[in-house]
Design a protein around this motif. Structure first.
Motif, PDB file in Angstrom:
ATOM      1  N   VAL A  97       0.848  -1.188   0.000  1.00  0.00           N
ATOM      2  CA  VAL A  97       0.000   0.000   0.000  1.00  0.00           C
ATOM      3  C   VAL A  97       0.893   1.252   0.000  1.00  0.00           C
ATOM      4  N   LEU A  98       0.630   2.156  -0.928  1.00  0.00           N
ATOM      5  CA  LEU A  98       1.434   3.371  -1.045  1.00  0.00           C
ATOM      6  C   LEU A  98       0.792   4.533  -0.305  1.00  0.00           C
ATOM      7  N   VAL A  99       1.594   5.234   0.473  1.00  0.00           N
ATOM      8  CA  VAL A  99       1.204   6.517   1.058  1.00  0.00           C
ATOM      9  C   VAL A  99       2.082   7.575   0.407  1.00  0.00           C
ATOM     10  N   LEU A 100       1.455   8.593  -0.156  1.00  0.00           N
ATOM     11  CA  LEU A 100       2.181   9.636  -0.871  1.00  0.00           C
ATOM     12  C   LEU A 100       1.945  10.985  -0.208  1.00  0.00           C
ATOM     13  N   ASN A 101       3.028  11.609   0.223  1.00  0.00           N
ATOM     14  CA  ASN A 101       2.963  12.957   0.784  1.00  0.00           C
ATOM     15  C   ASN A 101       3.427  13.920  -0.294  1.00  0.00           C
ATOM     16  N   THR A 102       2.513  14.722  -0.821  1.00  0.00           N
ATOM     17  CA  THR A 102       2.849  15.658  -1.889  1.00  0.00           C
ATOM     18  C   THR A 102       3.366  16.991  -1.351  1.00  0.00           C
ATOM     19  N   GLY A 103       3.347  17.138  -0.050  1.00  0.00           N
ATOM     20  CA  GLY A 103       3.694  18.425   0.559  1.00  0.00           C
ATOM     21  C   GLY A 103       2.464  19.247   0.871  1.00  0.00           C
ATOM     22  N   ARG A 104       1.359  18.916   0.197  1.00  0.00           N
ATOM     23  CA  ARG A 104       0.089  19.598   0.442  1.00  0.00           C
ATOM     24  C   ARG A 104      -0.976  18.630   0.937  1.00  0.00           C
ATOM     25  N   GLN A 105      -0.890  17.382   0.469  1.00  0.00           N
ATOM     26  CA  GLN A 105      -1.879  16.375   0.834  1.00  0.00           C
ATOM     27  C   GLN A 105      -1.200  15.042   1.121  1.00  0.00           C
ATOM     28  N   LEU A 106      -1.873  14.230   1.932  1.00  0.00           N
ATOM     29  CA  LEU A 106      -1.407  12.886   2.228  1.00  0.00           C
ATOM     30  C   LEU A 106      -2.392  11.904   1.608  1.00  0.00           C
ATOM     31  N   LEU A 107      -1.910  11.141   0.628  1.00  0.00           N
ATOM     32  CA  LEU A 107      -2.757  10.230  -0.134  1.00  0.00           C
ATOM     33  C   LEU A 107      -2.437   8.782   0.222  1.00  0.00           C
ATOM     34  N   LEU A 108      -3.467   7.964   0.354  1.00  0.00           N
ATOM     35  CA  LEU A 108      -3.332   6.535   0.592  1.00  0.00           C
ATOM     36  C   LEU A 108      -3.900   5.792  -0.604  1.00  0.00           C
ATOM     37  N   PHE A 109      -3.075   5.010  -1.273  1.00  0.00           N
ATOM     38  CA  PHE A 109      -3.518   4.267  -2.451  1.00  0.00           C
ATOM     39  C   PHE A 109      -3.954   2.860  -2.032  1.00  0.00           C
ATOM     40  N   PRO A 126      -4.935 -15.673   7.781  1.00  0.00           N
ATOM     41  CA  PRO A 126      -4.757 -14.724   8.891  1.00  0.00           C
ATOM     42  C   PRO A 126      -3.665 -13.691   8.680  1.00  0.00           C
ATOM     43  N   THR A 127      -2.996 -13.690   7.539  1.00  0.00           N
ATOM     44  CA  THR A 127      -1.827 -12.814   7.367  1.00  0.00           C
ATOM     45  C   THR A 127      -2.160 -11.456   6.784  1.00  0.00           C
ATOM     46  N   THR A 128      -3.423 -11.196   6.459  1.00  0.00           N
ATOM     47  CA  THR A 128      -3.819  -9.898   5.909  1.00  0.00           C
ATOM     48  C   THR A 128      -4.329  -8.981   7.031  1.00  0.00           C
ATOM     49  N   GLY A 129      -4.679  -7.748   6.662  1.00  0.00           N
ATOM     50  CA  GLY A 129      -5.277  -6.830   7.623  1.00  0.00           C
ATOM     51  C   GLY A 129      -4.298  -6.128   8.536  1.00  0.00           C
ATOM     52  N   ARG A 130      -3.058  -5.938   8.092  1.00  0.00           N
ATOM     53  CA  ARG A 130      -2.031  -5.352   8.948  1.00  0.00           C
ATOM     54  C   ARG A 130      -1.734  -3.886   8.632  1.00  0.00           C
ATOM     55  N   LEU A 131      -2.520  -3.294   7.751  1.00  0.00           N
ATOM     56  CA  LEU A 131      -2.233  -1.944   7.294  1.00  0.00           C
ATOM     57  C   LEU A 131      -2.191  -0.925   8.422  1.00  0.00           C
ATOM     58  N   LEU A 132      -3.220  -0.870   9.259  1.00  0.00           N
ATOM     59  CA  LEU A 132      -3.298   0.169  10.275  1.00  0.00           C
ATOM     60  C   LEU A 132      -2.133   0.100  11.261  1.00  0.00           C
ATOM     61  N   ALA A 133      -1.787  -1.090  11.686  1.00  0.00           N
ATOM     62  CA  ALA A 133      -0.658  -1.235  12.612  1.00  0.00           C
ATOM     63  C   ALA A 133       0.639  -0.778  11.957  1.00  0.00           C
ATOM     64  N   ASN A 134       0.820  -1.116  10.694  1.00  0.00           N
ATOM     65  CA  ASN A 134       2.045  -0.723  10.004  1.00  0.00           C
ATOM     66  C   ASN A 134       2.050   0.766   9.658  1.00  0.00           C
ATOM     67  N   LEU A 135       0.868   1.326   9.366  1.00  0.00           N
ATOM     68  CA  LEU A 135       0.783   2.774   9.166  1.00  0.00           C
ATOM     69  C   LEU A 135       1.263   3.517  10.410  1.00  0.00           C
ATOM     70  N   ARG A 136       0.745   3.111  11.552  1.00  0.00           N
ATOM     71  CA  ARG A 136       1.100   3.784  12.803  1.00  0.00           C
ATOM     72  C   ARG A 136       2.584   3.588  13.111  1.00  0.00           C
ATOM     73  N   ALA A 137       3.109   2.410  12.806  1.00  0.00           N
ATOM     74  CA  ALA A 137       4.533   2.169  13.023  1.00  0.00           C
ATOM     75  C   ALA A 137       5.379   3.096  12.156  1.00  0.00           C
ATOM     76  N   ALA A 138       4.843   3.469  10.984  1.00  0.00           N
ATOM     77  CA  ALA A 138       5.540   4.387  10.080  1.00  0.00           C
ATOM     78  C   ALA A 138       5.307   5.840  10.448  1.00  0.00           C
ATOM     79  N   GLY A 139       4.587   6.096  11.543  1.00  0.00           N
ATOM     80  CA  GLY A 139       4.347   7.462  12.003  1.00  0.00           C
ATOM     81  C   GLY A 139       3.178   8.141  11.317  1.00  0.00           C
ATOM     82  N   ILE A 140       2.276   7.366  10.736  1.00  0.00           N
ATOM     83  CA  ILE A 140       1.132   7.924  10.006  1.00  0.00           C
ATOM     84  C   ILE A 140      -0.157   7.496  10.714  1.00  0.00           C
TER      85      ILE A 140
END
Length: 333
Positions: A97-109, A126-140
């Motif tokens: 999953v890509l998160v793009l910071n354009t400097g004006r907006q934060l986009l989640l693809f 059971p190995t799916t569904g980890r996005l939110l935990a990994n987002l937060r780990a990345a500081g988002i």
């Protein structure tokens, strides 16, 4: 003396010396427990003036590859996988999953599988569904997302829009998506054909309907936001869309589900995928887009290729090859 035997003798001598240095058994037994967990999975790099972060939603096991990859070239699946040192009896995809910071907006693809559909959210294991935990780990944080940009409305791409109770996971986000996909995947009359259609449509309805007042309908070859252009790539779904991300003269294609496997569908672009809405059209779109990517030499972020899904496509014989970008490269060229 035979050089081969000399090397073997040297290795044997080294092994014997090492063995002599091993502590007595009573002192050496301090076995650590198996952890059976994974570290947070995110990878950040600069793209022109943008900052990109790839975040994992976990692996997605499909099972026997012949059940998902069919049609022209499917008889060569075992050989193709074996040649690449991959398990010929199990196809496993990633979810990048890509998160793009354009400097004006934060986009989640895309949003990964999420947990909105309860047990059905674990249909691939059971190995799916980890996005939110990994987002937060990345500081988002989810509330920081200004726009979710959806490639299409399948379960592993939009089921993370809401939680199990139907509440928005990204409370401040708009959702950019192709209108044809919204119409198709929220229409009960399309509950026909493969068995998965019923739950796919129910999941799309639950997730998409929660953002009805926040839709931004993307248009082919038009910008969604400055620097992000929609590229219509139908077949996998009726409105499947890739996104060209351009900054400081550099372009990277977020290819969504243009190709699900870095070997099977690149070596054999006309092979079909069983979850395609229109397999023939999907194969034609894939062949056309891969040729364009190889010719233009643009970078690619693939949703399902090996983590983190970054690399290039190059022409190889009658098909294409995948050249992964090394993880230590923080700025793709």
């Amino acid at each position: 003396m035979n050089a081969g035997f000399a090397r073997r003798d040297l290795f044997a001598a080294g092994a014997a010396a090492a063995a002599a240095m091993i502590l007595p058994r009573a002192e050496a037994e301090a076995a650590a427990p198996m952890r059976n967990d994974l570290p947070p999975a995110w990878h950040r790099f600069k793209w022109g003036d943008f900052e990109a972060t790839v975040v994992s939603d976990g692996s997605l096991p499909l099972g026997k590859p012949q059940d998902s990859f069919v049609g022209p070239g499917a008889d060569r699946i075992t050989g193709m996988l074996t040649d690449e040192f991959l398990d010929p009896n199990a196809a496993t995809l990633e979810q990048n999953v890509l998160v793009l910071n354009t400097g004006r907006q934060l986009l989640l693809f895309d949003t990964g599988m999420g947990e909105s559909m309860g047990a059905d959210s674990k249909m691939f294991g059971p190995t799916t569904g980890r996005l939110l935990a990994n987002l937060r780990a990345a500081g988002i944080q989810p509330e920081q997302i200004d726009m979710v940009v959806a490639t299409h409305a399948h379960c592993d791409h939009v089921w993370g829009l809401v939680d199990a109770s139907g509440q928005r996971v990204f409370p401040n986000a708009q959702v950019a998506i192709n209108e044809a996909d919204v119409r198709f995947w929220t229409d009960d009359s399309n509950k026909r054909g493969p068995a998965f259609m019923n739950v796919f449509i129910e999941g799309a309805k639950k997730n998409l309907n929660a953002y009805r007042d926040r839709f931004v309908m993307v248009r082919n070859e038009q910008e969604v936001v400055p620097g992000v252009t929609a590229i219509f790539a139908p077949g996998h779904t009726v409105g499947h869309t890739c996104y060209a991300i351009t900054s400081a003269g550099r372009t990277m294609l977020n290819s969504g589900d243009l190709a699900h496997h870095q070997v099977l569908l690149l070596r054999r672009p006309l092979m079909e995928f069983s979850f395609d809405t229109d397999p023939k059209l999907s194969a034609q779109t894939r062949a056309r887009m891969l040729d364009r990517l190889a010719t233009d030499r643009h970078a690619v972020l693939s949703y399902h290729f090996p983590w983190p899904g970054l690399g290039h496509v190059r022409k190889e014989g009658d098909g294409y090859g995948w050249v992964a970008t090394p993880m230590n490269v923080t700025s793709l060229g």
